[in-house]
Design an enzyme around this catalytic site. Sequence first.
Site, mmCIF file in Angstrom:
data_model
loop_
_atom_site.group_PDB
_atom_site.id
_atom_site.type_symbol
_atom_site.label_atom_id
_atom_site.label_comp_id
_atom_site.label_asym_id
_atom_site.label_seq_id
_atom_site.Cartn_x
_atom_site.Cartn_y
_atom_site.Cartn_z
ATOM 1 N N PHE A 31 1.010 -1.111 -0.029
ATOM 2 C CA PHE A 31 -0.124 -0.028 -0.103
ATOM 3 C C PHE A 31 0.901 1.344 -0.009
ATOM 4 O O PHE A 31 2.197 1.111 0.237
ATOM 5 C CB PHE A 31 -1.178 0.335 1.322
ATOM 6 C CG PHE A 31 -1.861 -1.160 1.074
ATOM 7 C CD1 PHE A 31 -2.626 -1.430 0.462
ATOM 8 C CD2 PHE A 31 -1.852 -1.992 2.365
ATOM 9 C CE1 PHE A 31 -3.599 -2.602 0.204
ATOM 10 C CE2 PHE A 31 -2.626 -3.050 2.414
ATOM 11 C CZ PHE A 31 -3.486 -3.293 1.460
ATOM 12 N N ARG A 81 -6.921 -11.846 9.060
ATOM 13 C CA ARG A 81 -6.954 -10.245 8.699
ATOM 14 C C ARG A 81 -5.980 -9.684 9.678
ATOM 15 O O ARG A 81 -6.295 -9.824 10.680
ATOM 16 C CB ARG A 81 -8.180 -9.795 8.597
ATOM 17 C CG ARG A 81 -9.220 -10.192 7.358
ATOM 18 C CD ARG A 81 -8.667 -10.007 6.099
ATOM 19 N NE ARG A 81 -9.700 -9.872 5.039
ATOM 20 C CZ ARG A 81 -9.134 -9.702 3.524
ATOM 21 N NH1 ARG A 81 -7.862 -9.695 3.571
ATOM 22 N NH2 ARG A 81 -10.281 -9.481 2.792
ATOM 23 N N ALA A 97 -14.233 -10.493 -1.948
ATOM 24 C CA ALA A 97 -13.720 -9.091 -2.100
ATOM 25 C C ALA A 97 -12.360 -9.108 -2.837
ATOM 26 O O ALA A 97 -11.788 -10.156 -2.743
ATOM 27 C CB ALA A 97 -13.701 -8.208 -0.909
ATOM 28 N N SER A 134 -13.204 4.820 4.711
ATOM 29 C CA SER A 134 -12.791 5.665 5.843
ATOM 30 C C SER A 134 -12.275 6.678 5.284
ATOM 31 O O SER A 134 -10.974 6.828 5.417
ATOM 32 C CB SER A 134 -11.742 4.691 6.770
ATOM 33 O OG SER A 134 -11.300 5.577 7.889
ATOM 34 N N GLY A 136 -11.795 9.715 6.124
ATOM 35 C CA GLY A 136 -11.214 10.751 6.911
ATOM 36 C C GLY A 136 -9.508 10.421 6.635
ATOM 37 O O GLY A 136 -8.603 11.197 6.919
ATOM 38 N N GLU A 163 -0.053 -14.889 -3.301
ATOM 39 C CA GLU A 163 -0.556 -13.764 -2.273
ATOM 40 C C GLU A 163 -1.015 -14.125 -1.148
ATOM 41 O O GLU A 163 -1.569 -13.429 -0.225
ATOM 42 C CB GLU A 163 -2.106 -13.061 -2.925
ATOM 43 C CG GLU A 163 -1.783 -12.548 -4.350
ATOM 44 C CD GLU A 163 -3.151 -11.886 -5.071
ATOM 45 O OE1 GLU A 163 -4.139 -11.651 -4.335
ATOM 46 O OE2 GLU A 163 -2.984 -11.491 -6.136
#
Length: 212
Positions: A31, A81, A97, A134, A136, A163
């Site tokens: 990320f 997770r 997802a 999210s 914010g 992955e």
Amino acid sequence: MDSSSNKGLNNQFTCDDVDVLSKKSLYHGFFNMTKITFRHQLFNGGWSEIIERELFERGHAVALLPYDPIVDKVVLIEQIRVGALESTSPWQYEIVAGMIDKGQSSEQVAIREANEEAGIVVSRLQKISHFYPSSGGCSEQLDVFVGCVDTSTAKGIHGLEDEGEDIRVHVVARKDAYALVTNGRIENAASIIALQWLELNVSGLRTQWNMK
């Protein structure tokens, strides 16, 4: 008149009312993290002070609730997770997802992920929602779908080894899946939204899909 009493809501401002002064990359990996310096128009007029925020950039994603209208069951998946490592159990119950790859549509990703994560084929798709999980501090946007599937083909362990995915498939009666939402067992936002939507719209959906 107090604007809060208006039944129809329209934004006063757009992107043109934000002055982005700089963007600085802080981290680039699986990320990305970017530091953004900006100011914006104020509701009472004028401009805000200069604001600095770190923005978590993880791309855009798709979530799919696989639903079998013939037997009134859904497919849930279970996987570990990292964000839930301090929970009672980091293995979360979720719907299918995945991230949107460059050049792919949300619908294509929903169909791809259903096969990769649960080994199932989606014959019909219907859009449920589009939202920021999210906003914010994160730029991610999520499209949520419900898909028509045959749950008799949903079984086993799935996921892409390269992955690090290790995904177990569960076939659950719709009512039992919704109970997992109401009792707090399902903690994933997209899964909660999709299952709540199905609970409210199952009759109309079954009619639309020519099921009684």
